[in-house]
Scaffold this motif. Structure first.
Motif, PDB file in Angstrom:
ATOM      1  N   SER A   9      42.842  28.169  32.868  1.00  0.00           N
ATOM      2  CA  SER A   9      42.749  27.635  33.699  1.00  0.00           C
ATOM      3  C   SER A   9      42.250  29.215  34.450  1.00  0.00           C
ATOM      4  N   TRP A  10      43.384  30.246  34.123  1.00  0.00           N
ATOM      5  CA  TRP A  10      43.725  30.891  34.999  1.00  0.00           C
ATOM      6  C   TRP A  10      43.605  32.504  34.694  1.00  0.00           C
ATOM      7  N   TYR A  11      43.283  34.128  35.288  1.00  0.00           N
ATOM      8  CA  TYR A  11      44.019  34.825  34.932  1.00  0.00           C
ATOM      9  C   TYR A  11      45.054  35.085  35.664  1.00  0.00           C
ATOM     10  N   VAL A  12      46.492  35.383  35.242  1.00  0.00           N
ATOM     11  CA  VAL A  12      47.708  35.408  35.797  1.00  0.00           C
ATOM     12  C   VAL A  12      48.406  37.231  36.051  1.00  0.00           C
ATOM     13  N   MET A  13      48.387  37.212  36.709  1.00  0.00           N
ATOM     14  CA  MET A  13      48.806  38.626  37.354  1.00  0.00           C
ATOM     15  C   MET A  13      49.890  38.981  38.145  1.00  0.00           C
ATOM     16  N   ILE A  14      51.244  39.655  37.937  1.00  0.00           N
ATOM     17  CA  ILE A  14      51.732  39.368  38.626  1.00  0.00           C
ATOM     18  C   ILE A  14      52.147  41.204  38.951  1.00  0.00           C
ATOM     19  N   GLN A  15      51.842  41.245  40.540  1.00  0.00           N
ATOM     20  CA  GLN A  15      51.682  42.631  41.256  1.00  0.00           C
ATOM     21  C   GLN A  15      53.394  42.818  41.623  1.00  0.00           C
ATOM     22  N   ASN A  16      53.843  44.458  41.180  1.00  0.00           N
ATOM     23  CA  ASN A  16      54.886  44.669  41.607  1.00  0.00           C
ATOM     24  C   ASN A  16      53.970  45.866  42.306  1.00  0.00           C
ATOM     25  N   ILE A  17      55.403  46.382  43.643  1.00  0.00           N
ATOM     26  CA  ILE A  17      54.780  47.225  44.505  1.00  0.00           C
ATOM     27  C   ILE A  17      55.712  48.482  44.556  1.00  0.00           C
ATOM     28  N   LEU A  18      54.618  49.387  44.825  1.00  0.00           N
ATOM     29  CA  LEU A  18      54.719  50.680  44.411  1.00  0.00           C
ATOM     30  C   LEU A  18      54.205  51.542  45.992  1.00  0.00           C
ATOM     31  N   LYS A  19      54.685  52.435  46.162  1.00  0.00           N
ATOM     32  CA  LYS A  19      54.167  53.486  46.964  1.00  0.00           C
ATOM     33  C   LYS A  19      53.540  55.102  46.104  1.00  0.00           C
ATOM     34  N   VAL A  20      52.770  55.396  47.073  1.00  0.00           N
ATOM     35  CA  VAL A  20      52.495  56.995  46.299  1.00  0.00           C
ATOM     36  C   VAL A  20      52.986  57.657  47.067  1.00  0.00           C
ATOM     37  N   ILE A  45      54.004  40.080  44.287  1.00  0.00           N
ATOM     38  CA  ILE A  45      52.638  39.284  44.555  1.00  0.00           C
ATOM     39  C   ILE A  45      51.810  38.888  43.337  1.00  0.00           C
ATOM     40  N   VAL A  46      51.994  37.320  43.074  1.00  0.00           N
ATOM     41  CA  VAL A  46      51.693  36.815  42.140  1.00  0.00           C
ATOM     42  C   VAL A  46      50.061  36.000  42.596  1.00  0.00           C
ATOM     43  N   HIS A  47      49.280  36.904  41.485  1.00  0.00           N
ATOM     44  CA  HIS A  47      47.500  36.333  41.770  1.00  0.00           C
ATOM     45  C   HIS A  47      47.576  34.650  40.461  1.00  0.00           C
ATOM     46  N   LEU A  48      46.409  34.296  40.981  1.00  0.00           N
ATOM     47  CA  LEU A  48      45.850  33.260  40.349  1.00  0.00           C
ATOM     48  C   LEU A  48      44.628  33.350  40.331  1.00  0.00           C
ATOM     49  N   ILE A  49      43.871  33.889  38.914  1.00  0.00           N
ATOM     50  CA  ILE A  49      42.753  33.950  39.442  1.00  0.00           C
ATOM     51  C   ILE A  49      41.593  33.070  38.701  1.00  0.00           C
ATOM     52  N   PRO A  50      40.760  32.292  39.126  1.00  0.00           N
ATOM     53  CA  PRO A  50      39.830  31.090  38.525  1.00  0.00           C
ATOM     54  C   PRO A  50      38.863  32.171  37.152  1.00  0.00           C
ATOM     55  N   ARG A  51      39.521  31.252  36.157  1.00  0.00           N
ATOM     56  CA  ARG A  51      38.487  31.561  35.111  1.00  0.00           C
ATOM     57  C   ARG A  51      37.210  31.090  35.156  1.00  0.00           C
ATOM     58  N   SER A  66      30.896  10.526  34.502  1.00  0.00           N
ATOM     59  CA  SER A  66      29.912  10.136  35.020  1.00  0.00           C
ATOM     60  C   SER A  66      30.414  10.118  36.418  1.00  0.00           C
ATOM     61  N   GLU A  67      31.671  11.071  36.628  1.00  0.00           N
ATOM     62  CA  GLU A  67      31.847  10.998  37.988  1.00  0.00           C
ATOM     63  C   GLU A  67      31.278  13.399  37.901  1.00  0.00           C
ATOM     64  N   ALA A  68      31.373  12.947  39.419  1.00  0.00           N
ATOM     65  CA  ALA A  68      30.967  14.318  39.510  1.00  0.00           C
ATOM     66  C   ALA A  68      32.066  15.540  39.540  1.00  0.00           C
ATOM     67  N   PRO A  69      32.380  16.603  38.842  1.00  0.00           N
ATOM     68  CA  PRO A  69      33.083  17.855  38.908  1.00  0.00           C
ATOM     69  C   PRO A  69      33.764  17.849  40.309  1.00  0.00           C
ATOM     70  N   PRO A  70      35.218  17.991  39.981  1.00  0.00           N
ATOM     71  CA  PRO A  70      35.818  18.534  41.001  1.00  0.00           C
ATOM     72  C   PRO A  70      35.153  19.821  41.557  1.00  0.00           C
ATOM     73  N   PRO A  71      35.483  20.412  43.079  1.00  0.00           N
ATOM     74  CA  PRO A  71      34.948  21.951  43.442  1.00  0.00           C
ATOM     75  C   PRO A  71      35.588  22.951  42.645  1.00  0.00           C
ATOM     76  N   PRO A  72      35.030  23.797  42.854  1.00  0.00           N
ATOM     77  CA  PRO A  72      35.629  24.861  42.057  1.00  0.00           C
ATOM     78  C   PRO A  72      37.402  25.403  42.350  1.00  0.00           C
ATOM     79  N   ARG A  73      37.789  26.274  41.489  1.00  0.00           N
ATOM     80  CA  ARG A  73      39.656  26.719  41.941  1.00  0.00           C
ATOM     81  C   ARG A  73      39.189  27.787  42.681  1.00  0.00           C
ATOM     82  N   LYS A  74      39.837  27.711  43.990  1.00  0.00           N
ATOM     83  CA  LYS A  74      39.644  29.140  44.341  1.00  0.00           C
ATOM     84  C   LYS A  74      41.014  30.173  43.841  1.00  0.00           C
ATOM     85  N   ALA A  75      41.385  31.371  44.243  1.00  0.00           N
ATOM     86  CA  ALA A  75      42.545  32.237  44.286  1.00  0.00           C
ATOM     87  C   ALA A  75      43.679  31.705  44.918  1.00  0.00           C
TER      88      ALA A  75
END
Length: 286
Positions: A9-20, A45-51, A66-75
């Protein structure tokens, strides 16, 4: 991010915090890597991005056609622990960890609510120049190969961490993977035919030691995600190991059937396969 993973269901990214700090680089005083500054006070920061092709509530067994599909996932953007730096992601899957039961033992709503990630990462991120620990050298009572040789006494320990992310509340839990609490390891991999699947049982990695001390890779380890059991193989004195490559074997190779090459229909989990490290297992890895 240095790496990422994919679930059903997701693309999963773990963002490390650095500065330049680019000025020393522009002035020719430092290399580009030396201008990266760690910020251990800030949480990852953990990012879950819907596929786009992901199926919402695909794990639910009660929803009829027969049931209507639920709304799309949000990031989802969730704050993780501070003083962390995640490097190589081995596996991510929908649902809670395999150690909490098989798919038939887990409620469908938990499969939709939770995401589990296994990643190699440092035990502690020090402030200052990123990778600065690699430039620290202690005085030794014997000759070393080069004054540029880095000192493992200063290098952060790398452990196999297990993340559990609640896609609804944003809660993030991080802990050493059961069975790997004192293992220094890196470059974890899984059978590629089990990428993103909760049925993936084993993680393989290069192993430094089992006393939670930073060091060079000297062997390999197989970690059972269901039980926490580990199997280790050592290369021997003054021998070192390279990052491993997991190759599916025999009936577990891709067969064009659309089943992902997960063996014959009556052996979807490879029951009865050999157990030893370096032999085929229930994930069909060599």
């Amino acid at each position: 991010t240095h790496d990422f993973a994919v679930t059903q269901s997701w693309y999963v990214m773990i963002q490390n915090i650095l500065k330049v700090d680019p000025l020393p680089y522009l002035a020719g005083v430092k290399g580009a890597g030396q201008c990266l500054m760690s910020q251990p006070q800030d949480p990852v920061i953990v990012h879950l991005i819907p596929r786009p092709a992901g199926v919402v509530s695909s794990h639910s067994k009660s929803q009829s056609q027969s049931e209507a599909p639920p709304p799309p996932r949000k990031a989802v953007c969730a704050m993780g622990p501070a003083a962390s730096f995640e490097i190589h992601v081995a596996l991510a899957h929908d649902g809670p960890p395999l150690s909490e039961g098989g798919d038939d033992d887990v409620a469908p709503e938990l499969m939709d609510e939770w995401v589990t990630v296994y990643t190699a990462g440092w035990e502690e991120l020090a402030p200052g120049s990123f990778l600065g620990e690699w430039s620290n050298v202690a005085k030794w009572d014997f000759d070393i190969a080069s004054p540029l040789s880095f000192d493992f006494n200063f290098i952060p320990r790398t452990l196999l961490w297990r993340y559990r992310i609640n896609a609804r509340s944003g809660e993030v839990l991080r802990e050493p993977t059961p069975g790997c609490e004192d293992m220094c390891l890196d470059h974890p991999h899984v059978n590629p035919l089990f990428e993103g699947r909760r049925s993936c049982r084993y993680v393989y990695a290069v192993l430094c030691n089992t006393v939670r001390v930073s060091g060079p890779p000297c062997g390999y380890v197989r970690v059972c995600l269901a039980t926490g059991e580990t199997q280790r193989w050592w290369a021997g004195n003054r021998c070192f190991c390279e990052e491993l490559v997991v190759v599916p074997k025999g009936e577990y190779a891709w067969d064009g059937s659309g089943r992902g090459g997960i063996g014959p229909p009556d052996d979807s989990e490879g029951e009865g396969r050999a157990d030893g490290v370096g032999q085929a297992d229930h994930d069909g890895a060599a």
